[in-house]
Design a protein around this motif. Structure first.
Motif, PDB file in Angstrom:
ATOM      1  N   GLU A 135       5.894 -11.538  -1.139  1.00 36.61           N
ATOM      2  CA  GLU A 135       5.757 -10.726   0.058  1.00 36.61           C
ATOM      3  C   GLU A 135       7.543 -10.111   0.384  1.00 36.61           C
ATOM      4  O   GLU A 135       8.280 -10.991   0.378  1.00 36.61           O
ATOM      5  CB  GLU A 135       5.283 -11.015   1.486  1.00 36.61           C
ATOM      6  N   TRP A 193       2.749   3.365   4.770  1.00 35.84           N
ATOM      7  CA  TRP A 193       2.859   3.736   3.316  1.00 35.84           C
ATOM      8  C   TRP A 193       1.436   4.688   3.055  1.00 35.84           C
ATOM      9  O   TRP A 193       1.428   5.690   2.238  1.00 35.84           O
ATOM     10  CB  TRP A 193       3.014   2.770   2.272  1.00 35.84           C
ATOM     11  N   ASP A 236      -7.681   6.993  -1.315  1.00 35.86           N
ATOM     12  CA  ASP A 236      -7.967   5.667  -1.032  1.00 35.86           C
ATOM     13  C   ASP A 236      -9.371   5.136  -0.282  1.00 35.86           C
ATOM     14  O   ASP A 236      -9.797   4.310  -0.917  1.00 35.86           O
ATOM     15  CB  ASP A 236      -6.841   5.449   0.312  1.00 35.86           C
ATOM     16  N   TYR A 296     -16.246  -9.151   0.111  1.00 34.04           N
ATOM     17  CA  TYR A 296     -14.872  -9.568  -0.576  1.00 34.04           C
ATOM     18  C   TYR A 296     -14.931 -11.080  -1.195  1.00 34.04           C
ATOM     19  O   TYR A 296     -14.297 -11.249  -2.398  1.00 34.04           O
ATOM     20  CB  TYR A 296     -13.836  -9.434   0.428  1.00 34.04           C
TER      21      TYR A 296
HETATM   22  N1  LIG Z   1     -11.238  -3.252  -1.088  1.00 32.98           N
HETATM   23  C1  LIG Z   1     -11.220  -2.653   0.110  1.00 32.98           C
HETATM   24  O1  LIG Z   1     -11.975  -2.534   1.004  1.00 32.98           O
HETATM   25  C2  LIG Z   1      -9.669  -2.292   0.964  1.00 32.98           C
HETATM   26  C3  LIG Z   1      -9.575  -2.303   2.151  1.00 32.98           C
HETATM   27  C4  LIG Z   1      -7.974  -2.162   2.485  1.00 32.98           C
HETATM   28  C5  LIG Z   1      -7.099  -2.043   1.731  1.00 32.98           C
HETATM   29  N2  LIG Z   1      -7.503  -1.960   0.397  1.00 32.98           N
HETATM   30  C6  LIG Z   1      -6.366  -1.611  -0.586  1.00 32.98           C
HETATM   31  O2  LIG Z   1      -5.645  -2.668  -0.907  1.00 32.98           O
HETATM   32  C7  LIG Z   1      -4.150  -2.517  -1.070  1.00 32.98           C
HETATM   33  C8  LIG Z   1      -3.088  -3.026   0.148  1.00 32.98           C
HETATM   34  O3  LIG Z   1      -3.866  -2.355   1.345  1.00 32.98           O
HETATM   35  P1  LIG Z   1      -3.568  -2.939   2.719  1.00 32.98           P
HETATM   36  O4  LIG Z   1      -4.322  -2.370   3.558  1.00 32.98           O
HETATM   37  O5  LIG Z   1      -3.539  -4.120   2.459  1.00 32.98           O
HETATM   38  O6  LIG Z   1      -1.810  -2.542   3.076  1.00 32.98           O
HETATM   39  P2  LIG Z   1      -0.852  -3.304   3.944  1.00 32.98           P
HETATM   40  O7  LIG Z   1       0.004  -2.322   4.140  1.00 32.98           O
HETATM   41  O8  LIG Z   1      -1.615  -3.775   5.064  1.00 32.98           O
HETATM   42  O9  LIG Z   1      -0.226  -4.321   3.080  1.00 32.98           O
HETATM   43  C9  LIG Z   1       0.315  -4.316   2.076  1.00 32.98           C
HETATM   44  C10 LIG Z   1       1.326  -5.474   2.100  1.00 32.98           C
HETATM   45  O10 LIG Z   1       2.180  -5.469   0.692  1.00 32.98           O
HETATM   46  C11 LIG Z   1       3.512  -5.393   1.115  1.00 32.98           C
HETATM   47  N3  LIG Z   1       4.674  -4.996   0.185  1.00 32.98           N
HETATM   48  C12 LIG Z   1       5.084  -5.847  -0.751  1.00 32.98           C
HETATM   49  N4  LIG Z   1       5.928  -4.810  -1.380  1.00 32.98           N
HETATM   50  C13 LIG Z   1       5.891  -3.839  -0.858  1.00 32.98           C
HETATM   51  C14 LIG Z   1       6.687  -2.797  -1.238  1.00 32.98           C
HETATM   52  N5  LIG Z   1       7.680  -2.517  -1.888  1.00 32.98           N
HETATM   53  N6  LIG Z   1       6.429  -1.709  -0.274  1.00 32.98           N
HETATM   54  C15 LIG Z   1       5.550  -1.643   0.782  1.00 32.98           C
HETATM   55  N7  LIG Z   1       4.912  -2.678   0.937  1.00 32.98           N
HETATM   56  C16 LIG Z   1       5.038  -4.002   0.397  1.00 32.98           C
HETATM   57  C17 LIG Z   1       3.530  -5.121   2.561  1.00 32.98           C
HETATM   58  O11 LIG Z   1       4.804  -5.601   3.298  1.00 32.98           O
HETATM   59  C18 LIG Z   1       2.122  -5.613   3.101  1.00 32.98           C
HETATM   60  O12 LIG Z   1       2.082  -6.887   3.553  1.00 32.98           O
HETATM   61  C19 LIG Z   1      -4.376  -0.838  -1.214  1.00 32.98           C
HETATM   62  O13 LIG Z   1      -4.421  -0.467  -2.290  1.00 32.98           O
HETATM   63  C20 LIG Z   1      -5.402  -0.523  -0.469  1.00 32.98           C
HETATM   64  O14 LIG Z   1      -6.166   0.645  -0.838  1.00 32.98           O
HETATM   65  C21 LIG Z   1      -8.646  -2.068  -0.208  1.00 32.98           C
END
Ligand SMILES: NC(=O)c1ccc[n+]([C@@H]2O[C@H](COP(=O)([O-])OP(=O)(O)OC[C@H]3O[C@@H](n4cnc5c(N)ncnc54)[C@H](O)[C@@H]3O)[C@@H](O)[C@H]2O)c1
Length: 334
Positions: free
Chosen positions: A33, A162, A175, A287
């Motif tokens: 992270e 993002w 997405d 999941y």
């Molecule tokens: N399968 C599903 O149902 C489902 C649901 C939600 C999200 N997702 C996917 O999971 C992925 C993550 O989504 P999320 O909702 O957990 O996002 P989020 O923003 O909640 O989490 C992303 C994490 O990555 C970290 N990170 C590490 N390096 C980073 C950087 N350079 N820039 C920005 N953040 C960085 C962030 O700090 C954060 O903790 C995405 O591809 C999203 O489409 C899938």
């Protein structure tokens, strides 16, 4: 036993963490992270070592599996790094922002002899699995059309927002919509044509889409997806599949986001001259089931047949064709 490194500590990383905890033999050795406060919270909650550099993590820890829960624009880079380090990978959907990146990810994994699975969770979701099973069994005859939808309020829970930027997440059209595009592919077969109309948010992101797909054997899919719902509109998803001998229908409405999953609705099957049939197809957390499937495949050297890189690539191909269609007002032939 397999050692796992979790990349990210945001929304879906938390969901995965809960899933991994339930899998015997799955040992989370560290997480990556870059945001210090997020790292601290995650570490306090799960007591696992934190790294702010993936190369250092992979150097210092013995890792078999990398679980990529990072923002979509980072998927390609981190999958490539992990593949080159010889790790098996599960990567969240959408596989990538474009087909070229997704193909590069598949090729890197092949080249390095590691497995790759994409987090298309609907393939492990009770009501979607059951629909696929009923269709395969011929319960409603030959499939003619499929409607599916997924509607939500704006995902403001994403820490660095993002997700609200088209160039980083692909907008809801990539997405969120991609879940149902992959479901349509699963049921519909080989997609040949995509037409889509969309609505842009004030920031220019395509955040509500209505996509029509034509499949090679004539099936038509109409998919609606977006996160422009307002107020207390509940997270809503569902489908209706029309066959020559019947209809399968299911709808689910949750709390404001998918996390607040409540009671299940049954799938309803309608057939000519018969009373409606209700099936409760609710299953364990999708999941968890997805991670367990991947883990078991790796542990037992079984071929991954669900949510493969090819499934991920095709879903990205359709979503990006939909975006092109929205922007240019054209039908995109695949
Ligand atoms: N399968 C599903 O149902 C489902 C649901 C939600 C999200 N997702 C996917 O999971 C992925 C993550 O989504 P999320 O909702 O957990 O996002 P989020 O923003 O909640 O989490 C992303 C994490 O990555 C970290 N990170 C590490 N390096 C980073 C950087 N350079 N820039 C920005 N953040 C960085 C962030 O700090 C954060 O903790 C995405 O591809 C999203 O489409 C899938």
């Amino acid at each position: 036993m397999k050692n796992i490194a979790l990349l990210g500590s945001g929304f879906i990383a938390g969901v995965h963490m809960e899933g991994w905890k339930r899998i015997t033999g799955a040992n989370i050795v560290a997480f990556f992270e870059i945001v210090p406060e997020k790292a601290l919270n995650f570490q306090e909650k799960y007591s696992i070592p934190h790294y702010s550099s993936l190369p250092r993590l992979l150097e210092e820890k013995e890792v078999d599996i990398v679980d990529v829960c990072l923002p979509t624009f980072l998927h390609r880079d981190y999958v490539l790094q992990s593949a080159q380090a010889g790790k098996h990978i599960i990567c969240e959907k959408p596989m990538a922002l474009n087909v070229e990146d997704a193909v590069a990810m598949k090729n890197a994994c092949q080249l390095n002899g590691v497995e790759l699975m994409i987090g298309h969770a609907l393939r492990f979701w009770g009501e979607y699995k059951k629909a696929k099973e009923l269709v395969t069994q011929g319960k409603i005859g030959k499939i003619l059309s499929l409607d599916a939808y997924r509607l939500s309020v704006s995902p403001t829970w994403s820490v660095v927002s993002w997700i609200l930027q088209q160039n980083l997440s692909g907008g809801a059209a990539l997405d969120l919509h991609i879940h149902d595009l992959d479901f349509a592919n699963w049921v519909g077969g080989k997609p040949i044509e995509v037409f889509s109309r969309g609505v842009q948010s004030v920031n220019g992101s395509w955040d509500h889409a209505q996509t029509s797909i034509r499949y090679s054997d004539g099936i038509i899919a109409n998919i609606e997806g977006g996160w422009m719902m307002k107020g207390e509109f509940p997270f809503t998803m569902g489908y209706r599949i029309l066959g020559t001998e019947g209809v399968i229908e299911w709808e689910f409405r949750a709390g404001v986001n998918i996390e607040q999953r409540g009671d299940a609705n049954p799938i309803i099957i309608y057939r000519e001259g018969e009373k409606e049939e209700k099936i409760n197809a609710q299953d364990d957390d999708a999941y968890y089931l997805e991670l367990k499937y991947f883990f078991d495949c790796i542990e037992n050297h079984r071929t991954i047949e669900q949510a493969t890189p090819d499934h991920g690539i095709t879903a990205v191909r359709i979503a990006t064709a939909a975006l092109e269609s929205m922007e240019k007002g054209i039908i995109v032939r695949l």
